[in-house]
Design a protein around this motif. Structure first.
Motif, mmCIF file in Angstrom:
data_model
loop_
_atom_site.group_PDB
_atom_site.id
_atom_site.type_symbol
_atom_site.label_atom_id
_atom_site.label_comp_id
_atom_site.label_asym_id
_atom_site.label_seq_id
_atom_site.Cartn_x
_atom_site.Cartn_y
_atom_site.Cartn_z
ATOM 1 N N MET A 1 0.845 -1.190 0.000
ATOM 2 C CA MET A 1 0.000 0.000 0.000
ATOM 3 C C MET A 1 0.875 1.231 0.000
ATOM 4 N N ARG A 2 0.307 2.363 -0.334
ATOM 5 C CA ARG A 2 1.095 3.569 -0.406
ATOM 6 C C ARG A 2 0.390 4.701 0.322
ATOM 7 N N THR A 73 2.459 17.421 -15.858
ATOM 8 C CA THR A 73 1.537 16.653 -16.702
ATOM 9 C C THR A 73 1.238 15.294 -16.101
ATOM 10 N N SER A 74 1.979 14.931 -15.069
ATOM 11 C CA SER A 74 1.718 13.722 -14.294
ATOM 12 C C SER A 74 2.218 13.971 -12.882
ATOM 13 N N ALA A 75 1.859 13.096 -11.966
ATOM 14 C CA ALA A 75 2.218 13.303 -10.565
ATOM 15 C C ALA A 75 3.724 13.210 -10.365
ATOM 16 N N PHE A 76 4.249 14.053 -9.470
ATOM 17 C CA PHE A 76 5.635 13.950 -9.031
ATOM 18 C C PHE A 76 5.668 12.885 -7.949
ATOM 19 N N THR A 77 6.366 11.792 -8.202
ATOM 20 C CA THR A 77 6.318 10.633 -7.315
ATOM 21 C C THR A 77 7.592 10.509 -6.493
ATOM 22 N N LEU A 78 7.424 10.137 -5.240
ATOM 23 C CA LEU A 78 8.530 9.879 -4.321
ATOM 24 C C LEU A 78 8.277 8.534 -3.667
ATOM 25 N N GLY A 79 9.192 7.595 -3.878
ATOM 26 C CA GLY A 79 9.023 6.253 -3.363
ATOM 27 C C GLY A 79 10.080 5.885 -2.344
ATOM 28 N N PRO A 80 10.147 4.619 -1.944
ATOM 29 C CA PRO A 80 11.145 4.179 -0.956
ATOM 30 C C PRO A 80 12.577 4.504 -1.376
ATOM 31 N N GLN A 81 12.848 4.456 -2.671
ATOM 32 C CA GLN A 81 14.194 4.747 -3.154
ATOM 33 C C GLN A 81 14.570 6.213 -2.988
ATOM 34 N N ASP A 82 13.594 7.049 -2.666
ATOM 35 C CA ASP A 82 13.860 8.480 -2.464
ATOM 36 C C ASP A 82 14.030 8.832 -0.993
ATOM 37 N N THR A 287 3.441 10.110 -2.701
ATOM 38 C CA THR A 287 4.560 9.533 -1.961
ATOM 39 C C THR A 287 4.216 8.130 -1.531
ATOM 40 N N SER A 288 5.183 7.249 -1.594
ATOM 41 C CA SER A 288 5.057 5.899 -1.053
ATOM 42 C C SER A 288 6.405 5.551 -0.459
ATOM 43 N N ALA A 289 6.419 5.158 0.796
ATOM 44 C CA ALA A 289 7.687 4.938 1.472
ATOM 45 C C ALA A 289 7.520 3.876 2.535
ATOM 46 N N ARG A 368 13.311 2.291 6.982
ATOM 47 C CA ARG A 368 13.081 1.345 8.070
ATOM 48 C C ARG A 368 11.907 0.481 7.671
ATOM 49 N N ARG A 369 11.801 -0.653 8.302
ATOM 50 C CA ARG A 369 10.688 -1.549 8.020
ATOM 51 C C ARG A 369 9.566 -1.297 9.026
ATOM 52 N N SER A 370 8.414 -0.968 8.480
ATOM 53 C CA SER A 370 7.241 -0.782 9.327
ATOM 54 C C SER A 370 6.024 -0.858 8.443
ATOM 55 N N PRO A 371 4.879 -1.253 8.994
ATOM 56 C CA PRO A 371 3.668 -1.354 8.165
ATOM 57 C C PRO A 371 3.215 0.007 7.697
ATOM 58 N N LEU A 372 2.663 0.041 6.501
ATOM 59 C CA LEU A 372 2.118 1.287 5.963
ATOM 60 C C LEU A 372 0.746 1.558 6.560
#
Length: 383
Positions: A1-2, A73-82, A287-289, A368-372
């Motif tokens: 999930m994000r 023109t599309s969403a600016f995305t930030l994920g775990p790699q960011d 954002t998804s992290a 870190r590892r934790s539930p979203l």
């Protein structure tokens, strides 16, 4: 999930410069017209280029945005790699004294008059554009529509019928929408076709999937009602987005298939100089992290694509989300009634809610590892 920051097609995310104490960081500089990969103050880069550079950094990183409008023109995305490397952080912030704006709108120019009798102007837009909103010099235009509760319609197995045969002559029938305000719900469906019936009237066939979901196959759970239940789409409150309805000052018609926007200017509007904004991008920042992003001086946005929330203002087809003002009451006995700034710990380090959040300074979390958290559905409102 994000965990997603979701803000409507026609919105703005505004960042305010905020000091980040205690950081000894690499600083990447960004501007709306940035290019290349240096990302320096003298040669700023694009927003996505800086994000990609951050992924290669090993220490603390600050991304500073210069003022101006960043058209997405599309969403600016930030994920775990960011996220920051272990023990380090990534911070996005406005440059000192600057006011960067994220906009999901297309600026429309090049209007020419195509109907002198009705004072209708037309301009090119990207083919496939979809929007129910338009803003001209900060004022919202109305999508062309019929009179409220047009008379003479009755329900059929596939939509509606009327003795008025003029509807069958409408163009771009699949881009026309019928809208029904029924009790606490507003339902809208596109048309599949309009045909002339044997008696000379018009049969409006609603898109079959939408008709099934809103009329033919609506569950009846009884009390309490829910969003998928009763009432049904069983009438027409008004009809939208037909060129034949255009002619009132301040109204527009969008022919997305052909790539044209039509507009009737209000008295005093000069389309050669006007700022015309057509919102088309619904999500601005996602954002998804490993855990929700933390932020400083943030404003929580709980609205959907067309729903303003606390701290949100709308101008020129965009949403402006300002930094939150954190205040505490003046101490007892203090003559001044002006509130004083609250400690950052009271305003900025509370747990991030599971609703959408827009930030003036976004700090990527340490890995870190934790539930979203569970992402809640955003509330809707009538257009």
């Amino acid at each position: 999930m994000r965990f997603a920051i979701v803000v409507a097609a026609h919105l703005v995310a505004a960042a305010t410069a905020t000091g980040v104490a205690g950081y000894t960081s690499d600083v990447l500089h960004v501007s709306p017209d940035g290019r290349g990969s240096l990302c320096t103050a003298q040669a700023p880069c694009a927003l996505t280029t800086a994000r990609d550079r951050v992924r290669q950094e090993q220490g603390d990183v600050v991304v500073e945005l210069s003022g101006g409008t960043y058209r997405l023109t599309s969403a600016f995305t930030l994920g775990p790699q960011d996220s920051g490397r272990p023990g380090h952080s990534v911070v996005y912030r406005a440059a000192a004294g600057q006011h960067p704006v994220f906009s999901g709108a297309t600026r429309v120019t090049g209007f020419t008059k195509v109907d002198a009798a009705k004072n209708i102007y037309r301009a090119k837009v990207p083919k496939g554009s979809e929007s129910r909103d338009l803003f001209v010099d900060g004022t919202r235009a109305q999508r062309t529509r019929s009179a409220v509760n047009p008379p003479g319609f009755s329900t059929t197995a596939t939509g509606f019928t009327t003795a008025d045969g003029s509807y069958a002559d409408w163009t771009n029938q699949s881009q026309v929408e019928v809208v029904n305000d029924n009790a606490w719900k507003q339902m809208r469906c596109p048309l599949a076709s309009i045909t002339r019936n044997a008696s000379g009237g018009s049969d409006l066939m609603v898109d079959p999937g939408c008709w099934n979901n809103n009329h033919s196959n609506v569950p009846n759970p009884g009390f309490p009602f829910n969003g998928a239940g009763l009432p049904t789409l069983n009438g027409i409150s008004w009809i939208e987005n037909a060129y034949q309805l255009l002619g009132t000052p301040g109204q527009f018609y969008l022919d997305g298939a052909a790539g044209y926007l039509y507009y009737v200017p209000r008295p005093g509007q000069n389309l050669a100089k006007a700022d015309v904004e057509l919102p088309t991008t619904q999500e601005l920042v996602v954002t998804s992290a490993a855990r929700p992003a933390t932020s400083r001086r943030s404003t929580t946005a709980t609205g959907g694509p067309r729903t303003p929330a606390v701290g949100v203002t709308r101008t020129a087809g965009r949403w402006a989300i300002s930094a939150a003002t954190c205040t505490t009451p003046a101490p007892t006995g203090t003559p001044s009634a002006t509130p004083s700034p609250a400690p950052a710990s009271r305003c900025c380090r509370r747990p991030t809610p599971t609703r959408a959040r827009s930030t003036s300074t976004w700090t990527a979390p340490r890995r870190r590892r934790s539930p979203l958290p569970r992402r809640n559905a955003l509330p809707s409102r009538r257009s």
